[in-house]
Scaffold this active site. Sequence first.
Site, PDB file in Angstrom:
ATOM      1  N   LYS A 117    -129.695  18.627  35.937  1.00 35.87           N
ATOM      2  CA  LYS A 117    -129.651  17.244  35.434  1.00 35.87           C
ATOM      3  C   LYS A 117    -130.879  16.424  35.828  1.00 35.87           C
ATOM      4  O   LYS A 117    -131.327  15.575  35.070  1.00 35.87           O
ATOM      5  CB  LYS A 117    -128.400  16.537  35.939  1.00 35.87           C
ATOM      6  CG  LYS A 117    -127.111  17.257  35.608  1.00 35.87           C
ATOM      7  CD  LYS A 117    -126.793  17.192  34.138  1.00 35.87           C
ATOM      8  CE  LYS A 117    -125.961  18.365  33.721  1.00 35.87           C
ATOM      9  NZ  LYS A 117    -124.914  18.113  32.799  1.00 35.87           N
ATOM     10  N   GLY A 163    -119.077  17.549  33.232  1.00 37.31           N
ATOM     11  CA  GLY A 163    -117.639  17.681  33.026  1.00 37.31           C
ATOM     12  C   GLY A 163    -116.804  16.867  33.996  1.00 37.31           C
ATOM     13  O   GLY A 163    -115.619  17.101  34.150  1.00 37.31           O
ATOM     14  N   PHE A 201    -123.471   2.307  37.713  1.00 39.25           N
ATOM     15  CA  PHE A 201    -122.238   2.438  36.946  1.00 39.25           C
ATOM     16  C   PHE A 201    -122.247   1.402  35.826  1.00 39.25           C
ATOM     17  O   PHE A 201    -122.463   0.222  36.057  1.00 39.25           O
ATOM     18  CB  PHE A 201    -121.019   2.232  37.849  1.00 39.25           C
ATOM     19  CG  PHE A 201    -119.726   2.220  37.088  1.00 39.25           C
ATOM     20  CD1 PHE A 201    -119.246   3.389  36.516  1.00 39.25           C
ATOM     21  CD2 PHE A 201    -119.004   1.039  36.912  1.00 39.25           C
ATOM     22  CE1 PHE A 201    -118.064   3.384  35.792  1.00 39.25           C
ATOM     23  CE2 PHE A 201    -117.817   1.028  36.182  1.00 39.25           C
ATOM     24  CZ  PHE A 201    -117.355   2.207  35.619  1.00 39.25           C
ATOM     25  N   HIS A 207    -120.057   6.644  24.650  1.00 34.66           N
ATOM     26  CA  HIS A 207    -120.721   7.935  24.691  1.00 34.66           C
ATOM     27  C   HIS A 207    -121.143   8.288  23.265  1.00 34.66           C
ATOM     28  O   HIS A 207    -120.302   8.609  22.430  1.00 34.66           O
ATOM     29  CB  HIS A 207    -119.751   8.980  25.262  1.00 34.66           C
ATOM     30  CG  HIS A 207    -120.302  10.360  25.271  1.00 34.66           C
ATOM     31  ND1 HIS A 207    -120.383  11.122  26.412  1.00 34.66           N
ATOM     32  CD2 HIS A 207    -120.819  11.114  24.282  1.00 34.66           C
ATOM     33  CE1 HIS A 207    -120.931  12.284  26.105  1.00 34.66           C
ATOM     34  NE2 HIS A 207    -121.193  12.301  24.820  1.00 34.66           N
ATOM     35  N   GLU A 273    -127.229  13.554  24.693  1.00 33.30           N
ATOM     36  CA  GLU A 273    -126.163  12.585  24.953  1.00 33.30           C
ATOM     37  C   GLU A 273    -126.734  11.286  25.513  1.00 33.30           C
ATOM     38  O   GLU A 273    -127.579  11.300  26.409  1.00 33.30           O
ATOM     39  CB  GLU A 273    -125.167  13.143  25.984  1.00 33.30           C
ATOM     40  CG  GLU A 273    -124.379  14.323  25.489  1.00 33.30           C
ATOM     41  CD  GLU A 273    -123.236  14.688  26.435  1.00 33.30           C
ATOM     42  OE1 GLU A 273    -122.385  15.487  26.021  1.00 33.30           O
ATOM     43  OE2 GLU A 273    -123.192  14.188  27.588  1.00 33.30           O
ATOM     44  N   GLU A 287    -127.664  13.440  29.223  1.00 38.94           N
ATOM     45  CA  GLU A 287    -127.998  14.850  29.413  1.00 38.94           C
ATOM     46  C   GLU A 287    -128.161  15.509  28.055  1.00 38.94           C
ATOM     47  O   GLU A 287    -127.880  14.900  27.021  1.00 38.94           O
ATOM     48  CB  GLU A 287    -126.896  15.569  30.207  1.00 38.94           C
ATOM     49  CG  GLU A 287    -125.519  15.534  29.549  1.00 38.94           C
ATOM     50  CD  GLU A 287    -124.468  16.267  30.371  1.00 38.94           C
ATOM     51  OE1 GLU A 287    -124.225  15.855  31.507  1.00 38.94           O
ATOM     52  OE2 GLU A 287    -123.898  17.237  29.860  1.00 38.94           O
ATOM     53  N   ASN A 289    -127.090  19.010  25.916  1.00 38.62           N
ATOM     54  CA  ASN A 289    -126.294  20.227  25.863  1.00 38.62           C
ATOM     55  C   ASN A 289    -126.983  21.221  24.950  1.00 38.62           C
ATOM     56  O   ASN A 289    -127.225  20.935  23.783  1.00 38.62           O
ATOM     57  CB  ASN A 289    -124.891  19.925  25.351  1.00 38.62           C
ATOM     58  CG  ASN A 289    -124.171  18.963  26.269  1.00 38.62           C
ATOM     59  OD1 ASN A 289    -124.256  19.073  27.487  1.00 38.62           O
ATOM     60  ND2 ASN A 289    -123.491  17.998  25.694  1.00 38.62           N
ATOM     61  N   ARG A 291    -126.292  24.018  23.339  1.00 38.52           N
ATOM     62  CA  ARG A 291    -125.333  24.962  22.747  1.00 38.52           C
ATOM     63  C   ARG A 291    -124.684  24.294  21.549  1.00 38.52           C
ATOM     64  O   ARG A 291    -124.903  23.111  21.301  1.00 38.52           O
ATOM     65  CB  ARG A 291    -124.231  25.265  23.777  1.00 38.52           C
ATOM     66  CG  ARG A 291    -123.561  23.981  24.246  1.00 38.52           C
ATOM     67  CD  ARG A 291    -122.211  24.152  24.879  1.00 38.52           C
ATOM     68  NE  ARG A 291    -121.549  22.874  24.957  1.00 38.52           N
ATOM     69  CZ  ARG A 291    -121.632  22.013  25.957  1.00 38.52           C
ATOM     70  NH1 ARG A 291    -122.386  22.287  26.994  1.00 38.52           N
ATOM     71  NH2 ARG A 291    -120.990  20.863  25.932  1.00 38.52           N
ATOM     72  N   VAL A 294    -118.048  21.597  20.739  1.00 34.64           N
ATOM     73  CA  VAL A 294    -116.700  21.594  20.164  1.00 34.64           C
ATOM     74  C   VAL A 294    -116.668  20.689  18.926  1.00 34.64           C
ATOM     75  O   VAL A 294    -116.101  21.041  17.896  1.00 34.64           O
ATOM     76  CB  VAL A 294    -115.670  21.093  21.207  1.00 34.64           C
ATOM     77  CG1 VAL A 294    -114.279  21.032  20.605  1.00 34.64           C
ATOM     78  CG2 VAL A 294    -115.679  21.974  22.447  1.00 34.64           C
TER      79      VAL A 294
END
Lengths: 452, 165
Positions: A117, A163, A201, A207, A273, A287, A289, A291, A294
Amino acid sequence: MILRRILIANRGEIAVRVIRTCQRLGIETVLAASEADLDSMAARLADITICIGPANSSASYLNIEAIVAAAFAGKADAIHPGYGFLSENQKLAAACDRAGICFIGPKVEQLDAVGDKLKARAHAAVSGLAGVPGGEICSLDEAQRLATQIGWPILIKAIGGGGGRGMQQVHDAGKLAAAMEMAATEAEASFGDPRLYIERFIPRGRHIEVQILGDGENVIHLGTRDCSIQRRYQKLVEEAPAPNISEILREEMHRAAVAFARHLDYRGLGTVEFLLDCDRDTFYFLEMNARIQVEHPVTEAICGLDLVEEQIAVAEGRKLQWKQDDVKFLGHAIECRINAEDWVHDFRPSPGTVTRAVFPVGQGIRVDTHIQAGATVPPYYDSLLGKLIVHGANRTEAVCKMRRALSNFEITGVATNLSMHAALIRNDEFALGGVDTAFLHRFLQNGNREVA
Amino acid sequence: MKLTNEDVQGILRLLDATKYDELHLETERFKLTLRRNRESGDWTQERQVLSAPKVMQSSAGVSGGAVNVAPVAATATSDARKSGWIEVRAHLPGTFYRAPKPGAPPFVEIGSCVEEDTVVGIIETMKLMNAVHAQARGEVVEICFENAQFAEKGAVLMRIKPGNA
């Protein structure tokens, strides 16, 4: 290179999904399955199934040696890793390179650049994309200094993976030491890497992610997705395009994602993301991904492409057959993840045997699943039973279609979260569009458990 | 050839133009039922892939790794001594862990004193960790499962001798 036979190193709905595209393209399929999945729908559809080990995924779906050996035994010239398991694992990609097998995914160095990350944040910064204010913390003193600098509250995160594992929200300095210790322990247990970083935060965030596709030289984007409806960092509902954001902001996100992927000379399918800060109306890099995800069907619905086919094409070494202007977006798509979870009893997992599976069917309705009457839902893997995807001319039409489609969806034998989705889709705040990541928690708190 | 989603949509278009509300198709490879809801007009499908999996028999080099198949724990016992013992059962099927993480000391050992809410183990089901509580006050007298063994739902994980130990 033309791929003739692909080994699918995954299970569940994504294995079925990949097999279907391969069959359409005339590519033979070899399924690498654990002992628990030898009778699964994917095994029934694949040309050959090879057992790669016992049910326990660390001995099968996470066993690189067994998977590469299965690719040899099945005479496959490529491996499709799906999502999860080894999909972003550099060691599998490197083992494929050594064995002369094509890994359907990014190159090893790209997996390395985004898997860590902090490295990913650094690359994003170089490409002109800011991460949420924060950085690595090696000691309590350093963490305290950095937190004071960026402002409380802060989020502690694991460098080694996401996750929600290793994540801790901290509101003041007094709780920092304990939270850091817990996060490091969890990060070590989950990723074998206790390193941490902190971020400011963001109390009200969405998202939003951008799908990109690259051939190692050219990169195009395939639009935005909104995945803000999450429980414990697990997505439950996704839609494309992201609703209720200005076109200027959307274009900026597209540009930023493409610039980042270009900076990496990215080859393959990937997702950048972002966290959209609703109060500041600005976005940060979270980050990448590396791949297929889903939620990819919502993107396929609005741009009309088959993303698995595109993955295979760039893995074969072909140049992108589309320029950015060739990609046209049409309408709005929503996906509900149907899980084997007894959501009225604190989302308790519900493995078992499916006795009946009835799905809606019709124009603009898609069900991606590995479930049919008689299918077993083993206790060893995640609880995803399938995904219901609807596509409408606009968001209102898609929401209506989803309501109707859900009422025609029935699974018996295991508990599901179908009735939660039915309640969620009827929710007024959801109907308006653009809810933040805290929405689902509020929704569940507001007595929506009783709806079922 | 396999039945594709496009095939189903095609069949549906044909069917939609007829007065029929139901279609059953069955071949060696698949079974398909399409049904129209009289009131809403919506169609539903039930589909089954019937083709048997073609499993390639174990070839050299494909190794399994550690097998963790659990012997079913002995349950009912006639031993009168055990009659008053309380059984701690798995409320979900899953992998039983005796410790919070690899390398850590177990939650309990034989002889440990427990309260109702003492965590005595973890059952991992569908990637979720579920705490197993003693649900009785007393002393752990028997542990029936090894660490990382698979337990069926309802399997006896351990036995507790009740009392104010």
